[in-house]
Write a protein that holds these residues in place. Structure first.
Motif, short mmCIF file in Angstrom:
data_model
loop_
_atom_site.label_atom_id
_atom_site.label_comp_id
_atom_site.label_asym_id
_atom_site.label_seq_id
_atom_site.Cartn_x
_atom_site.Cartn_y
_atom_site.Cartn_z
N THR A 195 0.86 -1.18 0.00
CA THR A 195 0.00 0.00 0.00
C THR A 195 0.90 1.23 0.00
OG1 THR A 195 -0.16 0.41 2.40
CG2 THR A 195 -1.61 -1.30 1.48
N LEU A 196 0.30 2.40 -0.08
CA LEU A 196 1.09 3.63 -0.02
C LEU A 196 1.74 3.81 1.34
CD1 LEU A 196 -1.26 6.13 -1.92
CD2 LEU A 196 0.63 4.76 -2.85
N ALA A 197 1.17 3.20 2.39
CA ALA A 197 1.69 3.34 3.76
C ALA A 197 2.39 2.05 4.17
CB ALA A 197 0.55 3.67 4.72
N SER A 198 3.50 1.75 3.50
CA SER A 198 4.21 0.51 3.77
C SER A 198 5.55 0.72 4.46
CB SER A 198 4.43 -0.27 2.46
OG SER A 198 5.15 0.52 1.54
N SER A 199 5.89 1.97 4.72
CA SER A 199 7.15 2.28 5.40
C SER A 199 6.93 2.34 6.91
CB SER A 199 7.69 3.63 4.89
OG SER A 199 8.89 3.97 5.53
N THR A 200 8.00 2.09 7.67
CA THR A 200 7.96 2.20 9.13
C THR A 200 8.65 3.48 9.55
OG1 THR A 200 8.07 -0.21 9.30
CG2 THR A 200 8.60 1.05 11.29
N PRO A 201 8.04 4.30 10.40
CA PRO A 201 8.74 5.48 10.91
C PRO A 201 9.98 5.09 11.72
CG PRO A 201 6.38 5.60 11.37
CD PRO A 201 6.67 4.20 10.92
#
Length: 413
Positions: free
Chosen positions: A117-123
């Protein structure tokens, strides 16, 4: 062939991982926790997990695969906005599950793998800031906000060529933020081949300290490990490689992979261990002996080709390495020799990485089937349960609390 530049190799006789001095065992400052090891030695699986009675849940409204960071009692996670090509950074109180703040960041749609998804990165976090990356193919941003949600700086590194969409995560090391900006060069479906590099930024200003080109083949997603002032990365073109943390200079490389690298490399003694593979199989895990004095070359210590993971990153306790492959077979391997201690078919498919809490290893399948087993040279299952929803993100643990992303919910045990 492996290469070693000048006499710049740092002595590795005493291996110590480097992470911000302000980070404590009560934090989980990015993908796979402290130093990306996925391990909290003095922890235990919360009793409420087995009874499936979370202390709180938080509705994220969308199902995404980005994992969780925890700093100073605050949980950070990315989620898409339902029906919009926009991502939202959530800051949630660890104790209560109440929202402290959220910030929205519009972007264009991107070509994605079915599990992405577009939100697949971890902060990533430190005592002052939270950092996160996202991309829509034409732009690739890395942003820094303080813990109250005030934006400090933003960098745009331009187009990102990818077959499956964006998915890498930043990491903080001392005064630097590192980003593995890997891009697709082979099998490009549209546009021009991408150029890969590892970038180091000043964490307070966002200014570039160094950037080093690495070999572009297939986009790779692993978060680099850092040991004794060396940045250890893994990709298809360079295999396992080392960059100077100070200058970005390529110190050595050993091409050992045939396929895409999605898992993150781990350090065990003087070994750097990574894996590569594909959805169709053919996975392989390789341990590389790192040079421990000037003039030495890296060398392959061993290779695991049976039940090797593609996406999940391994965990290690007392030289025992615990892995789960993408098709649900868990294994225990002697991390120094590669000797198999046991294998066990768990079932299901896996994307989330194992975490190790005390003497218990937790693995969760894509369908939300959780299994806990002992970190021992013989397989000992502790419990198994159905979380009732899909899990694609690696769990996080801090301050006695286990955080799991289940479907559209964040759950705290």
């Amino acid at each position: 062939m492996p290469t070693v530049n000048r006499v710049a190799v740092v002595t590795l006789l005493a291996i110590t991982c480097v992470f911000p001095s302000a980070t404590s065992a009560n934090d989980w400052p990015g993908f796979h926790g402290l130093s990306h090891a996925g391990v909290v030695a003095d922890a235990s699986i919360p009793k409420s997990f087995s009874s499936q009675q979370p202390s709180w849940t938080f509705d994220l409204q969308t199902r995404d695969v980005g994992s969780i960071a925890i700093q100073n009692g605050q949980v950070y996670v990315l989620a898409m906005i339902k029906g919009q090509p926009t991502i939202r950074l959530h800051a949630i109180d660890l104790a209560s599950g109440q929202s402290r703040w959220s910030k929205d960041f519009p972007q264009s749609d991107n070509h994605l793998h079915s599990r992405n998804t577009l939100a697949s990165s971890t902060p990533a976090t430190d005592a002052e800031f939270v950092y996160f990356a996202n991309s829509d193919r034409e732009h690739t941003w890395l942003r820094c906000l303080d813990h109250d949600g005030n934006e400090q700086w933003t960098r745009d590194f331009g187009p990102a060529q990818s077959q499956h969409g964006f998915g890498t995560s930043p990491t903080v090391v001392g005064e630097k933020v590192l980003l593995n900006f890997s891009q697709q060069h082979d099998q490009v479906r549209r546009g021009t081949p991408g150029t890969s590099k590892v970038i180091a930024l000043d964490r307070k200003t966002g200014a570039t300290i160094w950037e080093t080109p690495v070999t572009s083949t297939r986009v790779c997603y692993g978060v680099p490990a850092v040991v004794n002032n060396q940045v250890i990365g893994a990709n298809t073109g360079d295999g396992i490689y080392s960059l100077s943390l100070q200058t970005g200079e390529m110190l050595w490389r050993l091409p050992v992979f045939k396929m895409r690298c999605v898992s993150s490399p781990i350090i065990v003694g003087n070994l750097a261990i990574g894996s590569s593979g594909s959805g169709g199989g053919g996975n392989h895990m390789v341990a590389v002996k790192m040079p421990n004095q000037a003039g030495e070359q890296p060398s392959e210590a061993y290779r695991v080709e049976k039940y090797a993971p593609y996406v999940p990153t391994a965990v290690v306790k007392d030289d025992l390495m615990f892995i789960v492959d993408d098709k649900g077979i868990a294994s225990c391997i002697d991390a120094q020799t590669g000797e198999s201690k046991w294998t066990k078919r768990i079932g299901g498919n896996f994307g989330a990485s194992p975490i190790l809490l005390g003497n218990d290893v937790l693995i969760i399948s894509l369908d939300g089937e959780a299994t806990v087993f002992k970190a021992s040279p013989k397989f000992q299952k502790v419990t198994a349960l159905d979380l009732g929803g899909p899990v694609g993100a690696t769990p996080a643990y801090a301050n006695g609390k286990l955080i799991i992303r289940v479907g559209t919910e964040l759950r705290c045990f």
